[in-house]
Design a protein around this motif. Structure first.
Motif, PDB file in Angstrom:
ATOM      1  N   ALA A  46       1.215  -0.783   0.436  1.00  0.00           N
ATOM      2  CA  ALA A  46       0.025  -0.212  -0.051  1.00  0.00           C
ATOM      3  C   ALA A  46       1.107   1.514   0.253  1.00  0.00           C
ATOM      4  O   ALA A  46       0.978   2.162  -0.657  1.00  0.00           O
ATOM      5  N   LYS A  47       1.939   1.447   0.773  1.00  0.00           N
ATOM      6  CA  LYS A  47       2.959   2.681   0.779  1.00  0.00           C
ATOM      7  C   LYS A  47       3.997   2.386  -0.781  1.00  0.00           C
ATOM      8  O   LYS A  47       3.832   4.033  -0.957  1.00  0.00           O
ATOM      9  N   LEU A  48       4.148   1.241  -1.228  1.00  0.00           N
ATOM     10  CA  LEU A  48       4.383   1.622  -2.031  1.00  0.00           C
ATOM     11  C   LEU A  48       3.382   2.196  -3.221  1.00  0.00           C
ATOM     12  O   LEU A  48       3.619   3.122  -4.353  1.00  0.00           O
ATOM     13  N   ASP A  69      14.886  -5.105  -0.980  1.00  0.00           N
ATOM     14  CA  ASP A  69      14.196  -5.832   0.332  1.00  0.00           C
ATOM     15  C   ASP A  69      13.850  -4.749   1.057  1.00  0.00           C
ATOM     16  O   ASP A  69      14.867  -4.054   2.111  1.00  0.00           O
ATOM     17  N   VAL A  70      12.223  -5.139   2.067  1.00  0.00           N
ATOM     18  CA  VAL A  70      12.496  -5.000   3.859  1.00  0.00           C
ATOM     19  C   VAL A  70      13.354  -4.664   5.002  1.00  0.00           C
ATOM     20  O   VAL A  70      13.083  -6.369   4.690  1.00  0.00           O
ATOM     21  N   VAL A  71      14.118  -4.231   5.157  1.00  0.00           N
ATOM     22  CA  VAL A  71      15.138  -4.983   6.477  1.00  0.00           C
ATOM     23  C   VAL A  71      13.798  -4.377   8.178  1.00  0.00           C
ATOM     24  O   VAL A  71      14.375  -4.997   8.907  1.00  0.00           O
ATOM     25  N   CYS A  72      13.337  -3.266   7.856  1.00  0.00           N
ATOM     26  CA  CYS A  72      12.987  -2.891   8.995  1.00  0.00           C
ATOM     27  C   CYS A  72      11.482  -1.574   8.842  1.00  0.00           C
ATOM     28  O   CYS A  72      11.567  -0.817   7.730  1.00  0.00           O
ATOM     29  N   LYS A  75       9.026   3.151  13.300  1.00  0.00           N
ATOM     30  CA  LYS A  75       7.339   3.724  13.716  1.00  0.00           C
ATOM     31  C   LYS A  75       7.056   4.920  13.941  1.00  0.00           C
ATOM     32  O   LYS A  75       6.063   5.295  13.505  1.00  0.00           O
ATOM     33  N   LYS A  76       8.133   5.770  14.385  1.00  0.00           N
ATOM     34  CA  LYS A  76       8.129   6.915  14.137  1.00  0.00           C
ATOM     35  C   LYS A  76       7.769   8.014  12.966  1.00  0.00           C
ATOM     36  O   LYS A  76       7.298   9.614  12.753  1.00  0.00           O
ATOM     37  N   THR A  77       8.310   7.314  12.009  1.00  0.00           N
ATOM     38  CA  THR A  77       8.175   8.034  10.520  1.00  0.00           C
ATOM     39  C   THR A  77       6.809   7.841   9.766  1.00  0.00           C
ATOM     40  O   THR A  77       6.442   7.623   8.416  1.00  0.00           O
ATOM     41  N   ASP A  78       6.510   6.451  10.315  1.00  0.00           N
ATOM     42  CA  ASP A  78       5.655   5.485   9.694  1.00  0.00           C
ATOM     43  C   ASP A  78       6.384   5.027   8.157  1.00  0.00           C
ATOM     44  O   ASP A  78       5.325   4.886   7.461  1.00  0.00           O
ATOM     45  N   GLU A  79       7.462   5.102   7.442  1.00  0.00           N
ATOM     46  CA  GLU A  79       8.559   4.490   6.500  1.00  0.00           C
ATOM     47  C   GLU A  79       8.869   2.713   6.777  1.00  0.00           C
ATOM     48  O   GLU A  79       9.263   3.064   7.972  1.00  0.00           O
ATOM     49  N   TYR A  80       8.803   2.270   5.340  1.00  0.00           N
ATOM     50  CA  TYR A  80       9.453   1.019   5.802  1.00  0.00           C
ATOM     51  C   TYR A  80      10.673   1.262   5.041  1.00  0.00           C
ATOM     52  O   TYR A  80      10.943   2.146   3.759  1.00  0.00           O
ATOM     53  N   ILE A  81      11.559   0.559   5.775  1.00  0.00           N
ATOM     54  CA  ILE A  81      13.447   0.703   4.830  1.00  0.00           C
ATOM     55  C   ILE A  81      13.734  -0.441   3.835  1.00  0.00           C
ATOM     56  O   ILE A  81      13.891  -1.242   4.685  1.00  0.00           O
ATOM     57  N   GLY A 189      23.140   0.101  -1.573  1.00  0.00           N
ATOM     58  CA  GLY A 189      21.942   1.881  -1.020  1.00  0.00           C
ATOM     59  C   GLY A 189      20.836   1.141   0.293  1.00  0.00           C
ATOM     60  O   GLY A 189      20.566   0.217   0.509  1.00  0.00           O
ATOM     61  N   SER A 190      20.139   2.144   0.157  1.00  0.00           N
ATOM     62  CA  SER A 190      18.625   2.223   1.447  1.00  0.00           C
ATOM     63  C   SER A 190      17.791   3.230   0.735  1.00  0.00           C
ATOM     64  O   SER A 190      18.287   4.383   0.403  1.00  0.00           O
ATOM     65  N   LEU A 191      16.546   2.636   0.806  1.00  0.00           N
ATOM     66  CA  LEU A 191      15.529   3.736   0.651  1.00  0.00           C
ATOM     67  C   LEU A 191      14.069   4.172   1.737  1.00  0.00           C
ATOM     68  O   LEU A 191      14.438   2.697   2.159  1.00  0.00           O
ATOM     69  N   ARG A 192      13.705   5.172   1.439  1.00  0.00           N
ATOM     70  CA  ARG A 192      12.869   4.846   2.728  1.00  0.00           C
ATOM     71  C   ARG A 192      11.203   5.164   1.892  1.00  0.00           C
ATOM     72  O   ARG A 192      11.638   6.065   1.185  1.00  0.00           O
ATOM     73  N   VAL A 193      10.350   3.971   2.086  1.00  0.00           N
ATOM     74  CA  VAL A 193       9.301   4.324   1.818  1.00  0.00           C
ATOM     75  C   VAL A 193       7.841   4.979   2.552  1.00  0.00           C
ATOM     76  O   VAL A 193       7.962   4.015   3.418  1.00  0.00           O
TER      77      VAL A 193
END
Length: 193
Positions: A46-48, A69-72, A75-81, A189-193
Motif C-alpha cells: 500500500a505504501k509503495l 528488500d524491507v529490513v525494518c 514507527k516514528k516516521t511510519d516508513e519502511y526501509i 543503498g537504502s530507501l525509505r518509503v
C-alpha cells in the motif's frame, strides 16, 4: 529474473513494470521473513503504490542487481526501509570510485561513474557503516566483494573513503583512496518509503 527497465531519467514506471516489480518484491519479502519479522506485505505494498517515485527508485535498485528488500519499519516516521540485499555488492554498480571529486581527480583510467552520484540519480542513499552492519545481521553479504559506505567528512577531506566487506565471519571496515575502483567493489543503498 527478467530485467524490468533500463536506467532512465523518466521517474515513473508503466503499469506493467509496476506490477512486475511488486511481484518480485513480494516474492523476495515472503522468502526472507527473517529480515522483517512482524511486518505484513499488504501494508508495504500500500505504501509503495502510494509513492510512484519511490517505486521507481526501487526499480533502479532492482535493475542494477541490488535485490532490494524491507529490513525494518520506522514507527516514528511510519516508513519502511529497504536495503540492497544481494549476496554480493550489486553487479551493475561495481568498478566505481567513491564520489565526483574522486572521479575528477583521476588523470587517466577513469571509471565510468562514482557511487555517490549513481545513488543520487537512483533516488537512494548509500549505506552508512552502521546500516551495513545491520544488514549483516540478516545473512552473510559481500563475502567475495566489498561495498563503499558513506564516508565521514573528516576522512573524506583527507582524500580517503571507507568500504566494508565480510570475511572470516566478521565485518571489516577499511579505507582506500576515494579515486580507487575495483571490479569487486560497488555500493549498497537504502530507501525509505
Amino acid at each position: 529474473m527478467t530485467k524490468i527497465n533500463k536506467i532512465s531519467d523518466k521517474k515513473e514506471l508503466s503499469s506493467e513494470q509496476r506490477e512486475e516489480l511488486l511481484r518480485i518484491l513480494k516474492d523476495r519479502f515472503e522468502k526472507n521473513m527473517n529480515r522483517h519479522k512482524g511486518l505484513e506485505w499488504a501494508e508495504v505494498q500500500a505504501k509503495l503504490e502510494a509513492n510512484a517515485e519511490k517505486l521507481w527508485s526501487l526499480n533502479e535498485m532492482e535493475i542494477t542487481d541490488g535485490e532490494p528488500d524491507v529490513v525494518c519499519h520506522d514507527k516514528k516516521t511510519d516508513e519502511y526501509i529497504f536495503y540492497d540485499c544481494s549476496a554480493e555488492s550489486p553487479k551493475s554498480r561495481r568498478s566505481v570510485c567513491y564520489d565526483r571529486e574522486a572521479l575528477e581527480s583521476r588523470k587517466e583510467h577513469k571509471p565510468e561513474n562514482n557511487a555517490i552520484d549513481m545513488a543520487a540519480t537512483m533516488g537512494i542513499e548509500i549505506l552508512t557503516e552502521e546500516q551495513y552492519r545491520e544488514l549483516q545481521k540478516f545473512g552473510n553479504f559481500d563475502t567475495k566483494t566489498s561495498s563503499w559506505v558513506k564516508t565521514p567528512v573528516n576522512i573524506r577531506k583527507l582524500g580517503e573513503a571507507i568500504f566494508c566487506d565480510r570475511r572470516y565471519d566478521t565485518v571489516f571496515v577499511y579505507h582506500n583512496g576515494s579515486e580507487s575502483y575495483y571490479a569487486a567493489r560497488g555500493f549498497r543503498g537504502s530507501l525509505r518509503v
